[in-house]
Design a protein around this motif. Structure first.
Motif, PDB file in Angstrom:
ATOM      1  N   VAL A 135       0.853  -1.186   0.000  1.00 59.65           N
ATOM      2  CA  VAL A 135       0.000   0.000   0.000  1.00 59.65           C
ATOM      3  C   VAL A 135       0.894   1.242   0.000  1.00 59.65           C
ATOM      4  O   VAL A 135       1.815   1.334   0.815  1.00 59.65           O
ATOM      5  CB  VAL A 135      -0.900   0.020   1.265  1.00 59.65           C
ATOM      6  CG1 VAL A 135      -1.693   1.313   1.341  1.00 59.65           C
ATOM      7  CG2 VAL A 135      -1.833  -1.186   1.262  1.00 59.65           C
ATOM      8  N   PRO A 136       0.657   2.211  -0.889  1.00 54.95           N
ATOM      9  CA  PRO A 136       1.468   3.439  -0.913  1.00 54.95           C
ATOM     10  C   PRO A 136       1.046   4.383   0.211  1.00 54.95           C
ATOM     11  O   PRO A 136       0.404   5.412  -0.019  1.00 54.95           O
ATOM     12  CB  PRO A 136       1.185   4.022  -2.298  1.00 54.95           C
ATOM     13  CG  PRO A 136      -0.222   3.591  -2.586  1.00 54.95           C
ATOM     14  CD  PRO A 136      -0.359   2.221  -1.966  1.00 54.95           C
ATOM     15  N   GLU A 137       1.408   4.033   1.438  1.00 54.52           N
ATOM     16  CA  GLU A 137       0.882   4.734   2.617  1.00 54.52           C
ATOM     17  C   GLU A 137       1.266   6.211   2.651  1.00 54.52           C
ATOM     18  O   GLU A 137       0.462   7.054   3.059  1.00 54.52           O
ATOM     19  CB  GLU A 137       1.372   4.030   3.886  1.00 54.52           C
ATOM     20  CG  GLU A 137       0.762   2.657   4.078  1.00 54.52           C
ATOM     21  CD  GLU A 137       1.318   1.934   5.288  1.00 54.52           C
ATOM     22  OE1 GLU A 137       0.515   1.423   6.081  1.00 54.52           O
ATOM     23  OE2 GLU A 137       2.547   1.889   5.432  1.00 54.52           O
ATOM     24  N   LYS A 138       2.483   6.529   2.247  1.00 54.79           N
ATOM     25  CA  LYS A 138       2.889   7.939   2.308  1.00 54.79           C
ATOM     26  C   LYS A 138       2.099   8.783   1.314  1.00 54.79           C
ATOM     27  O   LYS A 138       1.663   9.903   1.626  1.00 54.79           O
ATOM     28  CB  LYS A 138       4.396   8.052   2.084  1.00 54.79           C
ATOM     29  CG  LYS A 138       5.210   7.496   3.245  1.00 54.79           C
ATOM     30  CD  LYS A 138       6.689   7.703   3.077  1.00 54.79           C
ATOM     31  CE  LYS A 138       7.294   6.753   2.088  1.00 54.79           C
ATOM     32  NZ  LYS A 138       8.778   6.815   2.068  1.00 54.79           N
ATOM     33  N   ALA A 139       1.901   8.258   0.106  1.00 56.83           N
ATOM     34  CA  ALA A 139       1.119   8.984  -0.892  1.00 56.83           C
ATOM     35  C   ALA A 139      -0.333   9.133  -0.451  1.00 56.83           C
ATOM     36  O   ALA A 139      -0.939  10.202  -0.593  1.00 56.83           O
ATOM     37  CB  ALA A 139       1.195   8.274  -2.241  1.00 56.83           C
ATOM     38  N   LEU A 140      -0.890   8.077   0.117  1.00 57.27           N
ATOM     39  CA  LEU A 140      -2.261   8.152   0.623  1.00 57.27           C
ATOM     40  C   LEU A 140      -2.340   9.120   1.808  1.00 57.27           C
ATOM     41  O   LEU A 140      -3.324   9.848   1.963  1.00 57.27           O
ATOM     42  CB  LEU A 140      -2.743   6.765   1.045  1.00 57.27           C
ATOM     43  CG  LEU A 140      -3.075   5.795  -0.094  1.00 57.27           C
ATOM     44  CD1 LEU A 140      -3.264   4.381   0.453  1.00 57.27           C
ATOM     45  CD2 LEU A 140      -4.333   6.240  -0.846  1.00 57.27           C
ATOM     46  N   GLY A 141      -1.292   9.127   2.621  1.00 56.71           N
ATOM     47  CA  GLY A 141      -1.252  10.061   3.738  1.00 56.71           C
ATOM     48  C   GLY A 141      -1.294  11.503   3.274  1.00 56.71           C
ATOM     49  O   GLY A 141      -1.965  12.347   3.872  1.00 56.71           O
ATOM     50  N   GLN A 142      -0.581  11.798   2.196  1.00 55.24           N
ATOM     51  CA  GLN A 142      -0.614  13.153   1.654  1.00 55.24           C
ATOM     52  C   GLN A 142      -1.976  13.448   1.027  1.00 55.24           C
ATOM     53  O   GLN A 142      -2.527  14.542   1.198  1.00 55.24           O
ATOM     54  CB  GLN A 142       0.494  13.357   0.615  1.00 55.24           C
ATOM     55  CG  GLN A 142       0.487  14.753   0.002  1.00 55.24           C
ATOM     56  CD  GLN A 142       1.808  15.127  -0.658  1.00 55.24           C
ATOM     57  OE1 GLN A 142       2.839  14.515  -0.412  1.00 55.24           O
ATOM     58  NE2 GLN A 142       1.778  16.148  -1.490  1.00 55.24           N
ATOM     59  N   ALA A 143      -2.530  12.484   0.324  1.00 56.13           N
ATOM     60  CA  ALA A 143      -3.839  12.682  -0.311  1.00 56.13           C
ATOM     61  C   ALA A 143      -4.930  12.934   0.732  1.00 56.13           C
ATOM     62  O   ALA A 143      -5.877  13.683   0.486  1.00 56.13           O
ATOM     63  CB  ALA A 143      -4.200  11.466  -1.159  1.00 56.13           C
ATOM     64  N   ALA A 144      -4.781  12.316   1.904  1.00 56.73           N
ATOM     65  CA  ALA A 144      -5.777  12.480   2.961  1.00 56.73           C
ATOM     66  C   ALA A 144      -5.539  13.727   3.800  1.00 56.73           C
ATOM     67  O   ALA A 144      -6.434  14.152   4.529  1.00 56.73           O
ATOM     68  CB  ALA A 144      -5.774  11.243   3.861  1.00 56.73           C
ATOM     69  N   GLY A 145      -4.339  14.296   3.713  1.00 63.07           N
ATOM     70  CA  GLY A 145      -4.054  15.499   4.476  1.00 63.07           C
ATOM     71  C   GLY A 145      -3.285  15.277   5.763  1.00 63.07           C
ATOM     72  O   GLY A 145      -3.161  16.194   6.578  1.00 63.07           O
ATOM     73  N   LEU A 146      -2.727  14.067   5.964  1.00 59.67           N
ATOM     74  CA  LEU A 146      -1.917  13.834   7.165  1.00 59.67           C
ATOM     75  C   LEU A 146      -0.646  14.678   7.137  1.00 59.67           C
ATOM     76  O   LEU A 146      -0.168  15.143   8.176  1.00 59.67           O
ATOM     77  CB  LEU A 146      -1.498  12.359   7.271  1.00 59.67           C
ATOM     78  CG  LEU A 146      -2.537  11.327   7.690  1.00 59.67           C
ATOM     79  CD1 LEU A 146      -1.862   9.979   7.853  1.00 59.67           C
ATOM     80  CD2 LEU A 146      -3.246  11.729   8.968  1.00 59.67           C
ATOM     81  N   GLY A 147      -0.066  14.830   5.964  1.00 62.59           N
ATOM     82  CA  GLY A 147       1.181  15.559   5.793  1.00 62.59           C
ATOM     83  C   GLY A 147       1.571  15.526   4.332  1.00 62.59           C
ATOM     84  O   GLY A 147       0.761  15.163   3.475  1.00 62.59           O
ATOM     85  N   TRP A 148       2.812  15.887   4.039  1.00 61.37           N
ATOM     86  CA  TRP A 148       3.287  15.849   2.662  1.00 61.37           C
ATOM     87  C   TRP A 148       4.609  15.095   2.609  1.00 61.37           C
ATOM     88  O   TRP A 148       5.344  15.030   3.586  1.00 61.37           O
ATOM     89  CB  TRP A 148       3.467  17.262   2.106  1.00 61.37           C
ATOM     90  CG  TRP A 148       4.619  18.028   2.714  1.00 61.37           C
ATOM     91  CD1 TRP A 148       5.882  18.174   2.215  1.00 61.37           C
ATOM     92  CD2 TRP A 148       4.608  18.738   3.966  1.00 61.37           C
ATOM     93  NE1 TRP A 148       6.656  18.930   3.068  1.00 61.37           N
ATOM     94  CE2 TRP A 148       5.895  19.289   4.144  1.00 61.37           C
ATOM     95  CE3 TRP A 148       3.642  18.968   4.948  1.00 61.37           C
ATOM     96  CZ2 TRP A 148       6.239  20.048   5.266  1.00 61.37           C
ATOM     97  CZ3 TRP A 148       3.985  19.720   6.068  1.00 61.37           C
ATOM     98  CH2 TRP A 148       5.273  20.252   6.212  1.00 61.37           C
ATOM     99  N   GLN A 149       4.878  14.502   1.450  1.00 62.37           N
ATOM    100  CA  GLN A 149       6.149  13.801   1.274  1.00 62.37           C
ATOM    101  C   GLN A 149       7.240  14.833   1.046  1.00 62.37           C
ATOM    102  O   GLN A 149       7.263  15.525   0.030  1.00 62.37           O
ATOM    103  CB  GLN A 149       6.068  12.815   0.112  1.00 62.37           C
ATOM    104  CG  GLN A 149       5.308  11.546   0.477  1.00 62.37           C
ATOM    105  CD  GLN A 149       5.439  10.463  -0.567  1.00 62.37           C
ATOM    106  OE1 GLN A 149       4.544  10.269  -1.386  1.00 62.37           O
ATOM    107  NE2 GLN A 149       6.554   9.758  -0.541  1.00 62.37           N
ATOM    108  N   GLY A 150       8.142  14.920   2.014  1.00 64.84           N
ATOM    109  CA  GLY A 150       9.209  15.904   1.940  1.00 64.84           C
ATOM    110  C   GLY A 150      10.282  15.517   0.940  1.00 64.84           C
ATOM    111  O   GLY A 150      10.191  14.489   0.255  1.00 64.84           O
ATOM    112  N   LYS A 151      11.317  16.329   0.878  1.00 62.88           N
ATOM    113  CA  LYS A 151      12.397  16.068  -0.073  1.00 62.88           C
ATOM    114  C   LYS A 151      13.142  14.772   0.245  1.00 62.88           C
ATOM    115  O   LYS A 151      13.811  14.198  -0.616  1.00 62.88           O
ATOM    116  CB  LYS A 151      13.354  17.257  -0.092  1.00 62.88           C
ATOM    117  CG  LYS A 151      12.708  18.509  -0.696  1.00 62.88           C
ATOM    118  CD  LYS A 151      13.634  19.710  -0.677  1.00 62.88           C
ATOM    119  CE  LYS A 151      12.906  20.941  -1.242  1.00 62.88           C
ATOM    120  NZ  LYS A 151      13.723  22.166  -1.182  1.00 62.88           N
TER     121      LYS A 151
END
Length: 352
Positions: A135-151
């Motif tokens: 599951v692409p958890e970090k991408a889903l986290g950004q899509a849901a508004g938990l945070g953003w994928q940093g550099k």
């Protein structure tokens, strides 16, 4: 209160720090990014990324009936500065998340409780995931508004900084969604510049083959010699890129006591760790995520740290393992012995 608001309240009751919701198909950028990562070979020995790419690239393929994804963040913020131990070369640096209980067990129990509550309240079907599924958890986290994928490619939160685990509850219920988070990295390069091994070919791209977290946890066999010296005393994971993020000014210490660092894992003595046999290793790390890499890979990492310690007193510890039954451990021990011999010779030649 509507169902979505009740879910968020219940998530906090269960111990989660933040709860947001998106759709499984809200990550259209993932297939292209994942394909580029795999085509570049950045996954190293993590063949499972390629094997399950069709699911990881598109969550709706993993479970077509799912209509909503409840994304949960759980704070594991440390009380101490995780970079302090790097200056103590005869001590081991262990990633913050691994200094106590295995988060997979803790988070999954919370997810299951929340999922059961949701079924009781509204019906539907659910599946829970924490890190081990494709599951692409970090991408889903950004899509849901938990945070953003940093550099550094990890998720960053304006509320929690860098220190949080991610879990998800997929459901067939059609829930209200949250707005995606936007990138707040700006011109900052702190995470990129601090990396000891230059594991970031460019912002937002990670070459796992050079990442110390990958090398100490996922990589089997000997580590390339040009990277061993750059690992310093990091024996399990690496927190450098997380720890320097300016957004950590909003981070707080974990409230869950199972995430508080054990005294014997904050800065353990390298000599003591190197001499663990399999039984002692299993006993010491029972219930810890460290246990899964096994004694041999763990001691390999410790020996690289001993070689980097600059402490001639540790040469005898390394010497005692040059004939270890595991060839990778024996190779690491010989490397450490030679490194420390060079240190001793240099000091002798300079009159120190």
């Amino acid at each position: 209160m509507d169902l979505t608001e009740r879910i968020k309240d219940q998530a906090v009751t269960e111990g989660f720090s933040v709860c947001r919701i998106c759709r499984p198909w809200d990550v259209p950028e993932v297939p292209t990014r994942l394909r580029a990562f795999l085509d570049a070979g950045y996954q190293g020995q993590m063949g499972w990324l390629e094997d399950r790419a069709q699911w990881r690239a598109a969550p709706q393929v993993l479970w077509p009936e799912a209509k909503s994804v409840i994304m949960l963040a759980e704070n594991y913020g440390p009380e101490h500065d995780p970079l302090d131990v790097l200056a103590h070369h005869e001590r081991a640096a262990i990633s913050v998340y691994a200094q106590n209980r295995d988060y997979h067990d803790v988070v999954k129990k919370r997810l299951k409780r929340l999922a059961r509550w949701l079924i009781d309240q509204a019906g539907g079907e659910v599946k829970v995931f924490v890190d081990t599924a494709p599951v692409p958890e970090k991408a889903l986290g950004q899509a849901a508004g938990l945070g953003w994928q940093g550099k550094h490619t990890n998720l960053v939160s304006r509320e929690l900084g860098s220190w949080f685990f991610i879990g998800s509850v997929f459901t067939t219920l059609d829930l209200d969604t949250d707005a995606a988070e936007v990138d707040h990295c700006g011109s900052c390069r702190a995470c990129l510049d601090v990396c000891p091994t230059d594991a970031f070919p460019e912002p937002y791209r990670l070459d796992a083959r050079r990442c110390i977290s990958y090398l100490t946890i996922e990589h089997h066999g000997p580590v390339a010699e040009n990277l061993r010296g750059l690992m310093g005393n990091r024996i399990y994971g690496c927190d450098d890129c997380l720890a320097v993020c300016p957004w950590n000014k909003f981070a707080s210490r974990a409230t869950e006591i199972k995430y508080h660092a054990r005294d014997d894992l904050m800065a353990p003595d390298l000599a003591e760790l190197a001499l663990l046999d399999d039984a002692a290793f299993r006993a010491r790390f029972s219930g810890s995520p460290i246990k899964r890499i096994g004694r041999n890979r763990f001691v390999r990492n410790v020996l690289y740290a001993i070689g980097n310690s600059g402490a001639p007193r540790l040469r005898g510890v390394a010497q005692s393992l040059v004939d270890d039954p595991d060839p990778t451990v024996a190779d690491a021990a010989r490397w450490a012995v030679l490194r420390l011999a060079d240190v001793a010779n240099t000091r002798s030649g300079s009159g120190d």
